[in-house]
Design a protein around this motif. Structure first.
Motif, PDB file in Angstrom:
ATOM      1  N   ARG A  11     -57.414 -14.098  31.007  1.00 49.18           N
ATOM      2  CA  ARG A  11     -56.004 -14.760  31.500  1.00 49.18           C
ATOM      3  C   ARG A  11     -55.459 -15.553  30.383  1.00 49.18           C
ATOM      4  N   ARG A  12     -56.561 -16.190  29.649  1.00 53.04           N
ATOM      5  CA  ARG A  12     -55.977 -17.006  28.574  1.00 53.04           C
ATOM      6  C   ARG A  12     -55.263 -16.475  27.528  1.00 53.04           C
ATOM      7  N   ARG A  13     -55.946 -15.234  27.264  1.00 55.84           N
ATOM      8  CA  ARG A  13     -55.149 -14.407  26.071  1.00 55.84           C
ATOM      9  C   ARG A  13     -53.804 -13.861  26.444  1.00 55.84           C
ATOM     10  N   LEU A  14     -54.013 -13.252  27.661  1.00 57.55           N
ATOM     11  CA  LEU A  14     -52.549 -12.876  28.449  1.00 57.55           C
ATOM     12  C   LEU A  14     -51.509 -14.053  28.437  1.00 57.55           C
ATOM     13  N   GLY A  15     -51.870 -15.060  28.983  1.00 55.48           N
ATOM     14  CA  GLY A  15     -50.979 -16.177  28.899  1.00 55.48           C
ATOM     15  C   GLY A  15     -50.382 -16.530  27.520  1.00 55.48           C
ATOM     16  N   GLN A  16     -51.172 -16.713  26.606  1.00 53.54           N
ATOM     17  CA  GLN A  16     -50.750 -16.854  25.271  1.00 53.54           C
ATOM     18  C   GLN A  16     -49.855 -15.792  24.579  1.00 53.54           C
ATOM     19  N   GLU A  17     -50.009 -14.617  25.171  1.00 60.40           N
ATOM     20  CA  GLU A  17     -49.186 -13.474  24.631  1.00 60.40           C
ATOM     21  C   GLU A  17     -47.646 -13.534  25.432  1.00 60.40           C
ATOM     22  N   LEU A  18     -47.872 -13.950  26.676  1.00 60.21           N
ATOM     23  CA  LEU A  18     -46.507 -13.986  27.416  1.00 60.21           C
ATOM     24  C   LEU A  18     -45.791 -15.251  26.951  1.00 60.21           C
ATOM     25  N   ARG A  19     -46.461 -16.360  26.847  1.00 59.55           N
ATOM     26  CA  ARG A  19     -45.740 -17.298  25.965  1.00 59.55           C
ATOM     27  C   ARG A  19     -45.134 -17.116  24.651  1.00 59.55           C
ATOM     28  N   ARG A  20     -45.690 -16.128  23.842  1.00 61.81           N
ATOM     29  CA  ARG A  20     -45.292 -15.749  22.664  1.00 61.81           C
ATOM     30  C   ARG A  20     -44.113 -14.992  22.615  1.00 61.81           C
ATOM     31  N   LEU A  46     -49.207 -19.371  34.586  1.00 62.08           N
ATOM     32  CA  LEU A  46     -49.287 -18.155  33.997  1.00 62.08           C
ATOM     33  C   LEU A  46     -49.643 -18.152  32.592  1.00 62.08           C
ATOM     34  N   GLU A  47     -48.847 -19.112  31.955  1.00 60.09           N
ATOM     35  CA  GLU A  47     -48.904 -18.977  30.406  1.00 60.09           C
ATOM     36  C   GLU A  47     -50.016 -19.821  29.865  1.00 60.09           C
ATOM     37  N   ASN A  48     -50.813 -20.960  30.794  1.00 56.92           N
ATOM     38  CA  ASN A  48     -51.726 -21.606  30.049  1.00 56.92           C
ATOM     39  C   ASN A  48     -53.159 -20.999  30.874  1.00 56.92           C
ATOM     40  N   GLY A  49     -53.136 -19.903  31.412  1.00 58.33           N
ATOM     41  CA  GLY A  49     -54.044 -19.170  31.950  1.00 58.33           C
ATOM     42  C   GLY A  49     -54.881 -19.691  33.040  1.00 58.33           C
ATOM     43  N   SER A  83     -58.175  -9.633  34.010  1.00 59.87           N
ATOM     44  CA  SER A  83     -58.192 -10.874  34.403  1.00 59.87           C
ATOM     45  C   SER A  83     -58.407 -11.074  35.749  1.00 59.87           C
ATOM     46  N   ARG A  84     -58.196 -10.238  36.692  1.00 59.47           N
ATOM     47  CA  ARG A  84     -58.490 -10.423  38.076  1.00 59.47           C
ATOM     48  C   ARG A  84     -60.100 -10.016  38.524  1.00 59.47           C
ATOM     49  N   GLN A  85     -60.946  -9.515  37.552  1.00 60.71           N
ATOM     50  CA  GLN A  85     -62.205  -9.328  37.745  1.00 60.71           C
ATOM     51  C   GLN A  85     -63.028 -10.653  38.113  1.00 60.71           C
ATOM     52  N   GLN A  86     -64.018 -10.570  38.849  1.00 65.92           N
ATOM     53  CA  GLN A  86     -64.829 -11.808  38.792  1.00 65.92           C
ATOM     54  C   GLN A  86     -65.999 -11.937  37.890  1.00 65.92           C
ATOM     55  N   GLY A  87     -66.096 -12.908  37.392  1.00 66.92           N
ATOM     56  CA  GLY A  87     -67.060 -13.478  36.506  1.00 66.92           C
ATOM     57  C   GLY A  87     -68.587 -13.560  37.367  1.00 66.92           C
ATOM     58  N   ALA A  91     -70.201 -15.258  42.203  1.00 72.28           N
ATOM     59  CA  ALA A  91     -71.214 -14.856  43.152  1.00 72.28           C
ATOM     60  C   ALA A  91     -71.797 -16.070  43.845  1.00 72.28           C
ATOM     61  N   PHE A  92     -71.615 -17.240  43.153  1.00 71.13           N
ATOM     62  CA  PHE A  92     -72.291 -18.516  43.828  1.00 71.13           C
ATOM     63  C   PHE A  92     -70.975 -19.304  44.651  1.00 71.13           C
ATOM     64  N   GLY A  93     -69.943 -18.577  45.057  1.00 67.96           N
ATOM     65  CA  GLY A  93     -68.887 -19.314  45.591  1.00 67.96           C
ATOM     66  C   GLY A  93     -68.235 -20.154  45.018  1.00 67.96           C
ATOM     67  N   ASP A  94     -67.626 -21.219  45.493  1.00 69.29           N
ATOM     68  CA  ASP A  94     -66.479 -22.065  44.999  1.00 69.29           C
ATOM     69  C   ASP A  94     -67.413 -23.218  43.956  1.00 69.29           C
ATOM     70  N   ILE A  95     -66.953 -22.930  42.686  1.00 70.68           N
ATOM     71  CA  ILE A  95     -67.577 -23.554  41.829  1.00 70.68           C
ATOM     72  C   ILE A  95     -66.229 -24.601  41.259  1.00 70.68           C
ATOM     73  N   PRO A  96     -66.388 -25.904  41.405  1.00 64.34           N
ATOM     74  CA  PRO A  96     -65.484 -26.776  40.898  1.00 64.34           C
ATOM     75  C   PRO A  96     -64.852 -26.562  39.392  1.00 64.34           C
ATOM     76  N   TYR A  97     -65.947 -26.240  38.606  1.00 68.27           N
ATOM     77  CA  TYR A  97     -65.486 -26.273  36.921  1.00 68.27           C
ATOM     78  C   TYR A  97     -65.680 -24.708  36.590  1.00 68.27           C
ATOM     79  N   SER A  98     -65.153 -23.769  37.537  1.00 64.51           N
ATOM     80  CA  SER A  98     -65.391 -22.201  37.366  1.00 64.51           C
ATOM     81  C   SER A  98     -64.434 -21.907  35.957  1.00 64.51           C
ATOM     82  N   VAL A  99     -63.282 -22.629  35.320  1.00 60.02           N
ATOM     83  CA  VAL A  99     -62.566 -22.485  34.464  1.00 60.02           C
ATOM     84  C   VAL A  99     -63.530 -22.639  33.062  1.00 60.02           C
TER      85      VAL A  99
END
Length: 285
Positions: A11-20, A46-49, A83-87, A91-99
């Motif tokens: 997502r981060r790489r894609l956002g950087q490319e879209l910003r470019r 979207l641009e900041n991923g 980018s829409r796959q899951q890391g 599997a552990f549910g909602d993790i506050p610092y997932s990014v």
């Protein structure tokens, strides 16, 4: 995940490319938002991923930017799909610092300054459990266990046989003196800290109280660096309800210079081990 793709990094790489592409077109985020009938904040996210992006979003943006090379469009569409796959952490549910976990999972090196506690990647399970219980007193036993499991899983980057995370930690003396759990928990934690500091890719330095005022008085932060030149370094600042990620070059450079000052004011590696060992002795078995 079915592959080694890291969705956060994609997502981060894609956002950087879209910003470019937007900047090459000479358009502002506001102008793009008006063309697509969406909010400017969506374009920024979207641009900041920080937001997952659909293939439809990519298609629409490529249309606005008049991207004629279909190979570029196909590559961006593939990145959007990945980018829409899951890391593993999903599997552990909602993790506050997932990014942050996504970035840490892909990072080549990590520099951390911790003023109050032992950094998560070097915590023992008992210390982590006591820490979460104390920091989040209203958290259920189930959620505490989930957070600790995630923390233990993150530590696999340190013990990885191939390409382990290069970790440099500066700990304030307060992290060694603050009793978390019991004296036994603290002694085992500090002994574990010494053991981990002997790994060739792990460096631990202690910043003693006697050094006085220093550049880290504003609090904890981490600097993540990546092997791929396309991925800029990130400064991570942890908050109570939200976190902050700094990616602008001058921001990263400022924190990097601060870190060099912290390392210079800290005890060297061997002195730090001796200091930690003395602190461990102060906790009776």
């Amino acid at each position: 995940m079915a592959s080694n793709v890291n969705p956060t990094v994609r997502r981060r790489r894609l956002g950087q490319e879209l910003r470019r592409l937007r900047e090459l077109k000479g358009m502002t985020a506001e102008e793009v938002a008006e063309r697509l009938l969406v909010s400017q904040s969506k374009i920024s996210r979207l641009e900041n991923g920080r937001r997952s992006i659909s293939q439809r979003d990519v298609r629409d943006l490529c249309g606005v930017y008049e991207v004629e090379d279909q190979r570029i469009v196909d590559s961006l569409m593939e990145m959007a799909r990945d980018s829409r796959q899951q890391g593993w952490w999903h599997a552990f549910g909602d993790i506050p610092y997932s990014v942050y976990i996504g970035l840490e999972t892909d990072a080549e090196s990590l520099r951390v300054y911790e003023p109050q506690l032992v950094t998560g990647l070097l915590q023992t399970r008992a210390y982590a459990e006591a820490l979460v219980q104390g920091a989040l007193p209203e958290t259920s036993t189930e959620d505490i266990d989930k957070r600790v499991q995630v923390r233990m899983r993150r530590q696999e980057r340190i013990s990885a046989e191939h390409n382990p995370l290069r970790l440099w930690v500066v700990l304030d003396e307060a992290a060694l003196r603050r009793l978390v759990g019991s004296e036994l928990v603290m002694r085992e934690q500090l002994e574990h800290l010494i053991e981990m500091s002997h790994l060739p890719h792990v460096t631990v330095q202690v910043l003693p109280f006697e050094c006085g005022a220093h550049p880290g008085l504003n609090g904890q932060y981490a600097i993540l660096e990546f092997a791929d030149a396309a991925d800029s370094s990130v400064v991570y600042l942890e908050g109570v309800t939200s976190d902050l990620y700094l990616e602008k070059a001058h921001d990263v450079q400022k924190y990097a210079v601060m870190y060099e000052h912290l390392r210079a004011q800290s005890l060297n590696v061997e002195q730090s081990r001796q200091f930690i060992a003395e602190a461990a002795k102060s906790y009776a078995r």
